[in-house]
Write an enzyme that holds these catalytic residues in place. Sequence first.
Site, PDB file in Angstrom:
ATOM      1  N   ARG A  76      39.231  26.307  42.410  1.00 16.55           N
ATOM      2  CA  ARG A  76      38.667  27.592  43.536  1.00 16.55           C
ATOM      3  C   ARG A  76      37.073  28.447  43.156  1.00 16.55           C
ATOM      4  NH1 ARG A  76      41.158  32.941  42.352  1.00 16.55           N
ATOM      5  NH2 ARG A  76      40.714  34.161  43.275  1.00 16.55           N
ATOM      6  N   HIS A 120      34.485  37.782  47.319  1.00 14.64           N
ATOM      7  CA  HIS A 120      35.223  38.417  45.633  1.00 14.64           C
ATOM      8  C   HIS A 120      34.004  39.368  45.490  1.00 14.64           C
ATOM      9  CE1 HIS A 120      37.680  36.759  42.365  1.00 14.64           C
ATOM     10  NE2 HIS A 120      36.673  37.317  41.506  1.00 14.64           N
ATOM     11  N   GLU A 166      41.550  39.844  46.095  1.00 14.38           N
ATOM     12  CA  GLU A 166      42.291  40.601  45.442  1.00 14.38           C
ATOM     13  C   GLU A 166      41.908  42.741  45.991  1.00 14.38           C
ATOM     14  OE1 GLU A 166      41.632  41.197  41.247  1.00 14.38           O
ATOM     15  OE2 GLU A 166      43.056  39.308  40.882  1.00 14.38           O
ATOM     16  N   ASN A 293      47.247  36.467  41.800  1.00 15.00           N
ATOM     17  CA  ASN A 293      46.993  36.918  40.330  1.00 15.00           C
ATOM     18  C   ASN A 293      47.593  37.315  39.710  1.00 15.00           C
ATOM     19  OD1 ASN A 293      44.706  34.684  41.945  1.00 15.00           O
ATOM     20  ND2 ASN A 293      43.157  36.834  41.926  1.00 15.00           N
ATOM     21  N   GLU A 361      45.789  32.772  40.044  1.00 17.45           N
ATOM     22  CA  GLU A 361      44.171  33.158  39.375  1.00 17.45           C
ATOM     23  C   GLU A 361      45.681  33.519  37.765  1.00 17.45           C
ATOM     24  OE1 GLU A 361      41.933  36.528  39.262  1.00 17.45           O
ATOM     25  OE2 GLU A 361      41.061  35.601  40.287  1.00 17.45           O
TER      26      GLU A 361
HETATM   27  C1  FCB Z   1      40.745  38.947  38.620  1.00 26.93           C
HETATM   28  C2  FCB Z   1      39.367  38.390  39.155  1.00 26.93           C
HETATM   29  C3  FCB Z   1      38.782  38.133  38.583  1.00 26.93           C
HETATM   30  C4  FCB Z   1      38.931  38.662  37.309  1.00 26.93           C
HETATM   31  C5  FCB Z   1      40.031  38.314  36.441  1.00 26.93           C
HETATM   32  C6  FCB Z   1      39.920  38.203  34.806  1.00 26.93           C
HETATM   33  O1  FCB Z   1      41.316  40.317  38.760  1.00 26.93           O
HETATM   34  O2  FCB Z   1      39.770  38.291  40.496  1.00 26.93           O
HETATM   35  O3  FCB Z   1      37.146  37.500  39.209  1.00 26.93           O
HETATM   36  O4  FCB Z   1      37.457  38.916  37.053  1.00 26.93           O
HETATM   37  O5  FCB Z   1      40.652  38.743  37.052  1.00 26.93           O
END
Ligand code: FCB
Length: 458
Positions: A76, A120, A166, A293, A361
């Site tokens: 990803r 992102h 996010e 995430n 994530e």
């Molecule tokens: C998430 C983000 C990623 C990275 C991780 C630790 O919030 O998506 O880019 O910063 O945290």
Amino acid sequence: MRITFPPDFIWGVAASAYQIEGAWNEDGKGPSIWDTFSHIPGKVVKNQNGDIAIDHYHRWQEDLDLMRSLNVKSYRFSIAWTRILPAGRGAVNSPGLDFYDRLVDGCLARGIDPVPCLFHYDLPQALQDDGGGWKNRDTAYRFADYARVVTERLSDRVKIIMTHNEPWVTAIAGYLMGIHAPGGKNPYNGLKAAHHVMLSHGLAAEAIRASALKPVKVGITLNLSPFYPATDSSRDIQAAEDAHAMINRVALDPLLLGTTPLMENWKTRWLATTFIKEGDLEKIKNLDLLGVNYYSRNVMKFSLKNVPLFSEEVKPVGNEYSEMWEIYPPGMFTLLKRIWDDYYIPAQAKGIRMPELMVTENGVPVPDTLDADGHVHDERRIRYLRDHLAQVHKATQAGVDIKGYYVWSFADNFEWNLGYGPRFGLIHVDYESLKRTIKDSGNWYSNVIIENGFDTGG
Ligand code: FCB
């Protein structure tokens, strides 16, 4: 005890453009708000930036080879909008599209499923300058145009296109808290930006479906956290539920129900009616894949700070902390189960098809160093991943249908306002020589993938 994941479970790694690519002004790329922000002294720890990052733009073949050697099934990554449309709109920059074309082919040649994410955090600076970025409703329409360009080029080969990573962080960290680019500090703008990002998901989903050469799944990745009250007082319980509404439900409700808590709560309704237009919420509810995430939990108490939330985070004691957050594996189960119980079970009872669910994530920063033997013995990360995967597995046992899991991150990289301090990778990067070294956790994860499970040791 041995735990085994469902057959066809997707084992992946994740990363994002600005955090790894470098080549910030090469091959026609335009500047993004992160290029601008990180070049302003004082915004990032040690004034570091992503100009070079880990040079993935030039070393992508080596990186894909490393992923292959770890048996990773899915990668990803994110696409830098300003490589494709340097000014955020208008003329397409072919070398930028060619890069992601090669990356997709490179994944496929190695048996890795490419999962591109369109956004992102790296908004084109031109769109920030002209109209205020995500504060401006028009940005959502520009995002849909960009989604179309990418879809026309890649959808013959990719099976999934993620729109956002996010949205809450994009909007709130960027336009309300001021810690991320573009550095805004205004609660109203934060909420407005949050809505425009969600709207842009819906518009992009339509554009992707209309222009796809083959059917692709439309996904999104959310930062979600289980919220716990600091005490069992009704005010703290309310504070935790309000935070759950403002951080989790604000994204989940429009995507899965076509509603928003912003309109339900008197604390936010008067603001929300100024930027939520008729038909927006129906548009946002357009999704095939929901990515979660998870890093840590949040414990909340009532407070007169943080208007309009009226809640404040407290730091729980008793558990170990990483360089960034409390380490709390049970939160993974609690979160997945709550999403399932609150949204999936009621929908399924009515025969409504729901998006697939994945963990997109999860990971931990560890102050890793190369030992004299040339290895990185990141035992702390192995424990973190093992304990969190055990909770993912527990959720599957409890009936939550989770399709896959992605480690953040495949290699050490630029951690936004914290610079290169926190190391999240399965692969160590020497930031001087850019040499990559597989950490013990990388080898551990590789074995988990081969065996589709692991021994919990208990
Ligand atoms: C998430 C983000 C990623 C990275 C991780 C630790 O919030 O998506 O880019 O910063 O945290």
